[in-house]
Design a protein around this motif. Structure first.
Motif, PDB file in Angstrom:
ATOM      1  N   TYR A  61     -22.628 -70.112  38.223  1.00 32.82           N
ATOM      2  CA  TYR A  61     -21.898 -69.403  39.279  1.00 32.82           C
ATOM      3  C   TYR A  61     -22.872 -68.594  40.142  1.00 32.82           C
ATOM      4  CZ  TYR A  61     -19.290 -65.882  41.732  1.00 32.82           C
ATOM      5  OH  TYR A  61     -18.827 -65.079  42.714  1.00 32.82           O
ATOM      6  N   ARG A  62     -23.873 -67.996  39.490  1.00 37.05           N
ATOM      7  CA  ARG A  62     -24.851 -67.172  40.228  1.00 37.05           C
ATOM      8  C   ARG A  62     -25.953 -68.016  40.879  1.00 37.05           C
ATOM      9  NH1 ARG A  62     -24.296 -61.759  38.419  1.00 37.05           N
ATOM     10  NH2 ARG A  62     -22.796 -61.667  36.716  1.00 37.05           N
ATOM     11  N   ASP A  63     -25.834 -69.334  40.807  1.00 36.03           N
ATOM     12  CA  ASP A  63     -26.807 -70.246  41.419  1.00 36.03           C
ATOM     13  C   ASP A  63     -28.176 -70.147  40.748  1.00 36.03           C
ATOM     14  OD1 ASP A  63     -26.988 -72.322  43.145  1.00 36.03           O
ATOM     15  OD2 ASP A  63     -27.435 -71.134  44.935  1.00 36.03           O
ATOM     16  N   SER A  64     -28.188 -69.778  39.482  1.00 33.76           N
ATOM     17  CA  SER A  64     -29.445 -69.600  38.757  1.00 33.76           C
ATOM     18  C   SER A  64     -29.631 -70.802  37.817  1.00 33.76           C
ATOM     19  CB  SER A  64     -29.365 -68.272  37.984  1.00 33.76           C
ATOM     20  OG  SER A  64     -30.620 -67.914  37.538  1.00 33.76           O
ATOM     21  N   TRP A  65     -29.899 -71.961  38.412  1.00 32.00           N
ATOM     22  CA  TRP A  65     -29.860 -73.226  37.663  1.00 32.00           C
ATOM     23  C   TRP A  65     -31.019 -73.375  36.689  1.00 32.00           C
ATOM     24  CZ3 TRP A  65     -25.865 -76.786  38.129  1.00 32.00           C
ATOM     25  CH2 TRP A  65     -24.928 -76.487  39.106  1.00 32.00           C
TER      26      TRP A  65
END
Ligand SMILES: Cc1cc2nc3c(=O)[nH]c(=O)nc-3n(C[C@H](O)[C@H](O)[C@H](O)COP(=O)(O)OP(=O)(O)OC[C@H]3O[C@@H](n4cnc5c(N)ncnc54)[C@H](O)[C@@H]3O)c2cc1C
Ligand code: SF4
Length: 494
Positions: free
Chosen positions: A72-76
């Motif tokens: 969700y936080r785009d911290s892949w």
């Protein structure tokens, strides 16, 4: 939990599947991943509940709420690191796992569950795309040599863990390519084989040796193996099929599901189907089996049966009929059968959607033929007594179904007995090798994991068993271990 209102704002959305009539024209995977924005919204549906049952529902103890949040936080990258800290091969589970985690998702009590499996697959595919995944090379090597027999998910997970701990690991398999049932059982439309090769390349670069085309007990003796290695791990699976005890089962045109599925996978790999006997014990006369233009009957309602349906349709079967012994389960959500109980709901796989009639409470009575060749199957309907679980044949329901090909998918009895016998290992009544809580057999220094220990199961369980066995092997070799146990991820170091 990044977005407290996520589960209210966003509806569940799965990866888009190509239309059935389109996808049966080929054997490739057919799911089209969601765009990143939508994947992040799906991650936001996770409620980060106080007691995340999904975490316990996953046999690997994957830290699902944490990586949902990272997505969700785009911290892949961090999501990938966290996922890989509990699961060696998320690309296998992200494609093939029946996702018991989703059955135990708290949101599933009154809404569709979080798309955990799909998010897992998206994380690992992004990691490969971005080249974040590197071979796990140990900082230093011990002088210990470990031989692992069997290159299925259990053997591979065990190998990666023990190599990371610094031991010199050799994976031995009688098949010409590594992967076990991932490669020769599960159809390409669920798991394309380049996915396995991509991971194997990383493992080889990390220093793991693969010795393929080597049948332990035939090409190499057990004694030679014991001489070469400090310790051995056996992970040869449980592929001995259950047969049907009715007249006519020997007719031409009747085959075990695995003969049919393995042949198809070998064909797609460009391998000679004659080698089936080397890959899979119990393979019949290795004659070419094809569903093309045939009336196919699949006996058995589980996942293997469903795979037979999918492959039959891709080969151009005239019709596909599946017999299920049990009555049709409810299509409704049964609150009393929520996690931790198995949700006894009607399962309709992607293969069923592609074309298949299912007959429930149906028992095969006889396989009929002419001149030794299968022509039909005679059945009777069963009446089940819900309270006692007993069933009886219902008079007057006898029926004859035309059939040119019958595929037996009624489960697996247990492991092939030969290796356990050669090692003189204690087995249970199914033939599964008995181990203590350290995964060690009655023979000191010989460990066992995966289906060979627990019976035919799931990829996620095989990986879990391989990881757990590796910890105990490491402790056996060095006196202690720093390898993680189930669910011990590494969030703190991220
Ligand atoms: C058709 C089919 C479809 C399935 N689909 C799914 C699915 O969609 N999802 C899921 O989670 N699970 C699925 N499963 C179950 C899953 O594949 C297995 O539980 C899992 O592969 C077991 O892993 P393993 O490592 O214990 O053994 P295996 O994968 O069976 O690997 C054992 C390996 O040992 C090798 N071997 C055996 N004997 C010897 C010997 N004497 N010398 C050298 N090598 C030897 C074999 O060649 C093989 O490569 C499926 C199973 C089947 C049969
Ligand atoms: S491995 Fe299976 S059970 Fe575990 S999180 Fe992934 S899909 Fe769920």
């Amino acid at each position: 939990m990044g977005k407290p209102s996520g589960f209210k704002e966003f509806k569940r959305k799965d990866a888009r599947a190509l239309e059935p009539e389109e996808r049966i024209k080929h054997s490739r995977e057919f799911l089209v991943q969601l765009p990143t924005k939508e994947l992040r919204e799906q991650g936001a549906r996770c409620m980060d509940c106080g007691i995340p049952f999904c975490h316990a529902g996953c046999p690997l103890g994957n830290q699902i709420p944490d990586w949902n949040d990272l997505v969700y936080r785009d911290s892949w990258k961090r999501a990938s690191d966290l996922l890989h800290s509990t699961n060696n091969f998320p690309e296998f589970t992200g494609r093939t796992c029946p996702a018991p985690c989703e059955d135990s998702c708290v949101l599933a009590i009154n809404e569709p569950a979080v798309t955990i499996k799909n998010i897992e697959n998206a994380i690992v595919e992004r990691a490969f795309e971005e080249k974040w995944l590197e071979p796990i090379v140990p900082l230093r090597r011990t002088s210990k040599r470990v031989g692992i027999v069997g290159s299925g998910p259990a053997g591979l997970a065990c190998a990666e863990q023990l190599n990371a701990a610094g031991h010199s690991v050799t994976v031995i398999d009688r098949a010409t390519k590594a992967g076990g049932l991932l490669r020769y059982g599960i159809p390409d439309f669920k798991l394309e084989k380049w996915v396995i090769d991509r991971r194997l390349e990383l493992m080889e670069s990390a220093g793991i040796e693969f010795r393929l085309g080597t049948f332990i007990g035939q090409d190499v003796t057990v004694e030679a193996l014991e001489d070469e290695f400090d310790t051995l791990v056996l992970a040869v699976g449980a592929s001995k099929p259950r047969s049907l005890t009715v007249p006519g089962v020997d007719l031409k045109g009747v085959h075990f599901a695995m003969e049919f599925l393995a042949q198809q996978n070998l064909r797609l790999e460009g391998e000679d189907t004659d080698v089936l006997q080397q890959h899979w014990w119990g393979a019949g006369d290795a004659a070419e089996i094809s569903a093309s233009g045939k009336s196919v009957i699949v006996i058995g309602g589980g996942d293997t049966g469903s795979d037979c349906v999918g492959v039959s349709n891709r080969q151009g079967a005239k019709s596909v009929q599946q017999f299920q012994y049990r009555p049709m389960p409810s299509t409704e959500h049964e609150p009393l059968l929520s996690w931790p109980f198995y949700p006894m709901r009607l399962q309709t796989s992607s293969s069923h959607e592609e074309g298949c009639d299912r007959a429930w409470s149906t028992s095969s009575v006889e396989l009929l033929g002419e001149g030794g060749l299968l022509t039909s199957v005679s059945t009777v309907e069963l009446r089940w007594d819900a309270a006692s679980g007993n069933m009886e044949a219902v008079k007057g329901t006898e029926k004859v179904w035309p059939a040119d090909l019958v595929l037996l998918a009624i489960g697996f009895i247990g492991p092939e007995p030969t290796l356990a016998e050669a090692f003189q290992l204690e087995c249970d009544e199914r033939g599964c090798v008995i181990a203590n809580s350290n995964f060690e057999t009655n023979k000191s220094g010989v460990f066992v994991c995966g289906d060979m220990r627990r019976g035919q199961s799931l990829v996620v369980w095989a990986i879990s068993e391989g990881r757990e066995a590796a910890r105990h092997v490491d402790a056996y070799l060095t006196g202690s271990t720093r390898l993680p146990t189930k669910g011990e991820g590494d969030l703190l170091s991220l």
